[in-house]
Enzyme design. Structure first.
Site, PDB file in Angstrom:
ATOM      1  CG  HIS A 140      -0.335   0.064   2.525  1.00 28.37           C
ATOM      2  ND1 HIS A 140       0.449  -0.944   3.035  1.00 28.37           N
ATOM      3  CD2 HIS A 140      -0.369   1.026   3.488  1.00 28.37           C
ATOM      4  CE1 HIS A 140       0.864  -0.613   4.238  1.00 28.37           C
ATOM      5  NE2 HIS A 140       0.389   0.576   4.535  1.00 28.37           N
ATOM      6  CD  GLU A 176       9.573   1.898   4.800  1.00 32.37           C
ATOM      7  OE1 GLU A 176       8.586   2.406   5.354  1.00 32.37           O
ATOM      8  OE2 GLU A 176       9.473   1.103   3.839  1.00 32.37           O
ATOM      9  CG  HIS A 248       9.443   3.639  10.131  1.00 30.22           C
ATOM     10  ND1 HIS A 248       8.153   4.073   9.904  1.00 30.22           N
ATOM     11  CD2 HIS A 248       9.805   2.974   9.007  1.00 30.22           C
ATOM     12  CE1 HIS A 248       7.764   3.694   8.702  1.00 30.22           C
ATOM     13  NE2 HIS A 248       8.739   3.018   8.141  1.00 30.22           N
ATOM     14  CB  CYS A 369       4.237   9.246  12.119  1.00 29.89           C
ATOM     15  SG  CYS A 369       5.101   7.759  12.658  1.00 29.89           S
TER      16      CYS A 369
END
Length: 461
Positions: A140, A176, A248, A369
């Protein structure tokens, strides 16, 4: 350059009307545990905008990145669904609900994964560099990078910025973005030290949850940004942290200026990481490490509360740093008690401010985030698209769009309604109009991306 006019701008992701609990992120415990629950997109977006408002009121320069166009009909088409938009949605809902959830993913809201950013003070050519993350580890998220690059190119289109296309979509180059990157410095306008954290080597197979960042990806970005090799540090994230749910590094570590705030189990070799950072600082600043012992905050509590997925900020008018943490940190006994001791100490962090971003937290994303940090000079701020730099009037206008076009509850079954796709499109058009942003159509942009990569290594020079 003048250090006094260089600031860290937080570009927050504007949460989209498609915010849902799809549970598609392996290794993200919050995402998986809340999979299938009913979400509240309206509340999610308003919470994010109120966080932006608080920072604007405090005197910070605050930016916004718009949500991506969703559902992703190109993805549905590539998966073999044909016909009208409505026909593709209805067919996907009946035969492959997982692919429909993928097409509707709102995960671009977590803009810490949008790109890796190196400010002009750190780069060989004196430009601000941004490399879009390929996010290749999760289906996704792997769909985001063309649209994200188009958005970044519309915002940072001046010649003072260099926008790099995502790295190759291969496991060896898994990237990422800034969620695995920390910049440390004496002052935002001074040359800094860039810390790249990776979970595995290229070609390495690891047990447990996916290690989403490779060392090769981080090294490739450092090269393309033209960083001084002596000022770039590459450190391995601990396997223990990854397998505990720290998908992360920003789930167990955050830093700004001269301060690195991290959990005892954040790095595979903490002593070597700190020593490398001290060498790289080369006397320009004295590193202030704040390590949280596992005995005081167990790793599981740190991940559940998102203590480290906080914004660490030099608050205007305050001598010590402020940790902008989620409410869950205050509600977890060990992290609340630690924060009280932290503030009472004479260390670099002098205050903890708690903020409500519960809708995001339930999908595995805290305050850190939701933002992409971009250190910018005054000239660079003037050169970027002005509509994305927030003031209270723009925040009010965006909240009006949210209240008008967003649902206050969204379930997985609602994604099967073709009318919802139109709602998402209408909301995004209203948002882009509010910030006066025009994003090139994907077919045109992909051509420019191809030409730019061949000729210059970055899209716009």
């Amino acid at each position: 350059m003048s250090e006094s006019t260089t600031v860290e701008v937080n570009f927050d992701g504007l949460i989209g009307p498609n915010h849902n609990y799809g549970g598609m992120s392996d290794g993200n415990l919050a995402s998986q545990s809340n999979a299938g629950d009913v979400s509240n997109p309206r509340e999610a977006a308003l919470q994010g905008l109120e966080k932006m408002r608080m920072l604007v009121q405090a005197g910070f320069v605050q930016g916004v990145l718009p949500p991506l166009a969703r559902p992703n009909f190109d993805f549905l088409l590539s998966a073999g669904f044909t016909g009208s938009d409505s026909a593709m949605i209805e067919a996907a809902a009946k035969t492959s609900p997982r692919l429909l959830k993928t097409a509707y993913s709102a995960s671009s809201m977590w803009t810490a994964n949008a790109a890796t950013v190196s400010p002009s003070a750190d780069t060989q050519d004196g430009r601000l560099h941004l490399t879009t993350a390929n996010l290749s580890s999760m289906l996704h998220r792997s769909l985001e990078h063309p649209d994200t690059t188009a958005s970044l190119s519309a915002i940072f289109e001046d010649e003072s910025f260099a926008i790099h296309a995502a790295l190759p979509m291969h496991a060896d180059f898994a990237d990422e973005g800034a969620a695995n990157h920390v910049r440390l410095c004496a002052d935002h306008g001074a040359e800094g030290v860039e810390l790249f954290v990776y979970g595995r080597e290229a070609g390495e197979s690891v047990d447990g949850f996916p290690a989403r960042q490779t060392q090769l990806a981080s090294q490739s970005i450092a090269r393309s940004h033209g960083l001084n090799p002596e000022r770039a540090v590459f450190a391995r994230q601990s396997k223990r942290a990854i397998n505990a749910g720290a998908f992360h590094n920003d789930v167990v570590c955050v830093g700004t200026r001269d301060t690195l705030f991290f959990h005892e189990h954040a790095f595979e070799d903490t002593d070597a990481t700190l020593e490398a950072l001290r060498r790289a600082s080369d006397g320009q600043f004295e590193l202030q490490p704040v390590m949280v012992p596992d005995a005081e905050v167990p790793l599981e509590d740190a991940i559940r509360s998102y203590l480290f997925n906080s914004q660490l900020l030099q608050w205007p008018g305050e001598d010590r740093l402020v940790l902008l943490a989620p409410m869950e940190t205050q509600e977890t006994d060990s992290t609340r008690a630690y924060c009280e001791r932290l503030v009472a100490s004479n260390g670099p962090i002098g205050r903890v401010h708690y903020v409500d971003v519960r809708q995001s937290m339930r999908n595995g994303g805290g305050p850190a985030c939701l933002r992409l940090r971009v250190v910018m000079t005054a000239a660079e701020r003037a050169a970027c698209h002005q509509g994305v730099l927030m003031d209270e009037t723009k925040i009010d206008a965006l909240q009006d769009v949210v209240r008008t076009h967003y649902r206050d509850r969204l379930s997985a079954g609602d994604l099967a309604d073709p009318a919802f796709a139109q709602e998402c499109l209408t909301a995004r058009e209203a948002q882009l109009k509010t910030i006066d942003l025009v994003i090139l159509k994907k077919i045109i942009f992909c051509f420019l991306l191809f030409i730019g990569t061949l000729t210059r290594g970055s899209i716009f020079s």
